[in-house]
Design a protein around this motif. Structure first.
Motif, PDB file in Angstrom:
ATOM      1  N   ARG A   1      -0.657  14.713  -5.835  1.00 55.04           N
ATOM      2  CA  ARG A   1      -1.489  13.860  -4.978  1.00 55.04           C
ATOM      3  C   ARG A   1      -1.509  14.477  -3.584  1.00 55.04           C
ATOM      4  NH1 ARG A   1      -0.208   7.480  -5.653  1.00 55.04           N
ATOM      5  NH2 ARG A   1       0.657   7.839  -3.590  1.00 55.04           N
TER       6      ARG A   1
ATOM      7  N   ASP B   1       0.832  -1.206   0.000  1.00 54.14           N
ATOM      8  CA  ASP B   1       0.000   0.000   0.000  1.00 54.14           C
ATOM      9  C   ASP B   1       0.864   1.253   0.000  1.00 54.14           C
ATOM     10  OD1 ASP B   1      -2.403  -1.377   0.134  1.00 54.14           O
ATOM     11  OD2 ASP B   1      -2.078  -1.776   2.270  1.00 54.14           O
ATOM     12  N   ARG B   2       0.159   2.380  -0.156  1.00 57.00           N
ATOM     13  CA  ARG B   2       0.852   3.664  -0.044  1.00 57.00           C
ATOM     14  C   ARG B   2       1.411   3.809   1.369  1.00 57.00           C
ATOM     15  NH1 ARG B   2      -3.513   7.778  -2.861  1.00 57.00           N
ATOM     16  NH2 ARG B   2      -3.601   6.667  -4.806  1.00 57.00           N
TER      17      ARG B   2
ATOM     18  N   ILE C   1       2.460   4.042  -9.815  1.00 50.96           N
ATOM     19  CA  ILE C   1       2.601   5.379  -9.208  1.00 50.96           C
ATOM     20  C   ILE C   1       2.886   5.244  -7.711  1.00 50.96           C
ATOM     21  CG2 ILE C   1       1.406   7.551  -8.674  1.00 50.96           C
ATOM     22  CD1 ILE C   1      -0.215   7.107 -11.309  1.00 50.96           C
ATOM     23  N   ASP C   2       2.128   4.371  -7.042  1.00 46.33           N
ATOM     24  CA  ASP C   2       2.350   4.153  -5.604  1.00 46.33           C
ATOM     25  C   ASP C   2       3.784   3.705  -5.333  1.00 46.33           C
ATOM     26  OD1 ASP C   2      -0.257   4.812  -5.109  1.00 46.33           O
ATOM     27  OD2 ASP C   2      -0.970   2.754  -4.873  1.00 46.33           O
TER      28      ASP C   2
ATOM     29  N   GLN D   1      -2.640  -1.655 -13.716  1.00 45.97           N
ATOM     30  CA  GLN D   1      -1.536  -1.505 -12.743  1.00 45.97           C
ATOM     31  C   GLN D   1      -0.844  -0.133 -12.761  1.00 45.97           C
ATOM     32  OE1 GLN D   1      -0.770  -4.136 -10.257  1.00 45.97           O
ATOM     33  NE2 GLN D   1       0.782  -5.236 -11.414  1.00 45.97           N
ATOM     34  N   VAL D   2      -1.381   0.828 -13.521  1.00 46.97           N
ATOM     35  CA  VAL D   2      -0.715   2.144 -13.571  1.00 46.97           C
ATOM     36  C   VAL D   2      -0.723   2.793 -12.181  1.00 46.97           C
ATOM     37  CG1 VAL D   2      -0.820   4.491 -14.529  1.00 46.97           C
ATOM     38  CG2 VAL D   2      -1.081   2.531 -16.042  1.00 46.97           C
ATOM     39  N   GLU D   3      -1.855   2.681 -11.464  1.00 49.93           N
ATOM     40  CA  GLU D   3      -1.928   3.243 -10.098  1.00 49.93           C
ATOM     41  C   GLU D   3      -0.900   2.595  -9.178  1.00 49.93           C
ATOM     42  OE1 GLU D   3      -3.386   5.744  -8.388  1.00 49.93           O
ATOM     43  OE2 GLU D   3      -4.077   6.457 -10.332  1.00 49.93           O
ATOM     44  N   ASN D   4      -0.753   1.271  -9.288  1.00 46.00           N
ATOM     45  CA  ASN D   4       0.236   0.564  -8.453  1.00 46.00           C
ATOM     46  C   ASN D   4       1.647   1.037  -8.736  1.00 46.00           C
ATOM     47  OD1 ASN D   4      -1.780  -0.889  -7.347  1.00 46.00           O
ATOM     48  ND2 ASN D   4      -1.230  -2.864  -8.249  1.00 46.00           N
TER      49      ASN D   4
ATOM     50  N   GLY E   1      -4.522   0.855 -18.840  1.00 48.79           N
ATOM     51  CA  GLY E   1      -4.486   1.424 -17.484  1.00 48.79           C
ATOM     52  C   GLY E   1      -4.170   0.378 -16.419  1.00 48.79           C
TER      53      GLY E   1
ATOM     54  N   LEU F   1       2.592  15.183 -11.426  1.00 48.70           N
ATOM     55  CA  LEU F   1       1.403  14.556 -10.859  1.00 48.70           C
ATOM     56  C   LEU F   1       1.247  15.040  -9.421  1.00 48.70           C
ATOM     57  CD1 LEU F   1      -0.819  12.301 -11.245  1.00 48.70           C
ATOM     58  CD2 LEU F   1       0.752  10.810 -10.031  1.00 48.70           C
TER      59      LEU F   1
ATOM     60  N   ILE G   1       0.210   8.380 -16.852  1.00 51.25           N
ATOM     61  CA  ILE G   1       0.334   8.770 -15.439  1.00 51.25           C
ATOM     62  C   ILE G   1      -0.113  10.207 -15.220  1.00 51.25           C
ATOM     63  CG2 ILE G   1       2.041   9.247 -13.616  1.00 51.25           C
ATOM     64  CD1 ILE G   1       3.455   6.682 -14.462  1.00 51.25           C
TER      65      ILE G   1
END
Length: 298
Positions: free
Chosen positions: A56, A2-3, A168-169, A163-166, A161, A54, A31
């Motif tokens: 956040r 996780d983050r 970035i994390d 796993q793109v969020e993963n 898209g 980016l 991204i």
């Protein structure tokens, strides 16, 4: 994983590296969520280092887009390689991109060895996973894991898209603690003229024969804002008369098409109506001439 929800704000620079056409620019665009680095199916189309930012709540990630590292044949090629190494040395996290649909080759080994010398955290990113079956992907991941001791290995598809969020994390996890580096409303620090020039160049590259990818450069000579209309005057430079006639096309048809394609993208970028005036000029062998390279922004 996780983050890091540890209340710590992180900010830093990251870049994707890999041999030409490994999917670096497409991933950068996915991204940032906007088209900021030009993409083309011709290798070595990225020439300028375009940063996307980016934002956040817990982090600010500044993505640096670099040309692909390759064996240089011209002065331009050598300058691009120097630019790549200089960028690498200033980033906090490097994502080495390996396309899932191609076997690991000499170029991949060369790049993995080069980044191994740097102080940055190095992550492996296996791109284009939407193009292969699970067995091929498993084989690629295994081969990649044997290349270098990567901090993490993440398979992604910029197109779907996946796993793109993963990813970035993962990048943010390896960023240093730091206050914001850029204000909230900025998504790229490149001047508009460079971005516009790149959009024109991308349109000019589409559908031309193989001999042209490196021979096209674009300079935006002038921009005038008149009410809700932005007038842009740009020159497309090629190296030879024969290339000039290819870009212009029969009775100017190709140049007209380049203009209308680029205009649509530029209007999206600027949020205004655009009048685009394009001229094709010949700068003999500009890739080998230091003076011409400077003039064309390299």
């Amino acid at each position: 994983m996780d983050r890091k929800d540890d209340g710590v704000y992180r900010a830093g620079f990251a870049c994707f590296v890999g041999r030409p056409n490994a999917g670096k620019s497409t991933l950068t665009n996915a991204i940032i969520g906007q088209k900021i680095a030009i993409t083309s199916n011709k290798p070595q189309t990225t020439r300028h280092i375009i940063r996307g930012i980016l934002h956040r709540p817990d982090a600010q990630l500044v993505l640096v887009d670099t040309p692909g590292l390759h064996r240089p044949r011209t002065l331009l090629g050598e300058r691009l390689n120097d630019l790549v190494r200089e960028t690498w040395s200033e980033t906090d996290v490097i994502g080495v991109c390996f396309p899932a649909d191609e076997p690991i080759g000499r170029g991949d080994r060369f790049i993995s060895a080069e980044v191994g010398e740097l102080k940055a955290k190095v992550i492996a990113v296996v791109t284009k996973v939407d193009l292969v079956n699970p067995q091929t992907l498993a084989q690629r991941l295994l081969t990649v894991s044997q290349l270098y001791d990567f901090a993490e290995i993440i398979p992604v598809s910029a197109v779907s898209g996946h796993q793109v969020e993963n990813l970035i994390d993962a990048i943010v996890r390896h960023m240093p603690e730091s206050p914001q580096l850029y204000p909230d409303d900025i998504i790229t620090d490149e001047p508009e003229q460079v971005l516009i020039g790149e959009l024109v160049r991308e349109a000019a590259l589409e559908g031309v024969r193989e001999e042209l990818p490196h021979s096209i450069a674009v300079i935006v000579e002038e921009m005038q804002v008149e009410g809700k209309l932005t007038k842009i005057f740009a020159d497309i430079y090629v190296e030879r008369d024969s290339q000039k006639s290819i870009v212009i096309g029969s009775r100017g048809a190709r140049l007209k098409e380049v203009g209308s394609k680029a205009r649509v993208q530029i209007e999206k970028l600027l949020g205004t109506k655009v009048y685009l005036d394009l001229h094709v000029r010949v700068a003999k062998e500009w890739q080998r001439d230091p003076k011409q390279l400077r003039k064309l922004g390299f």
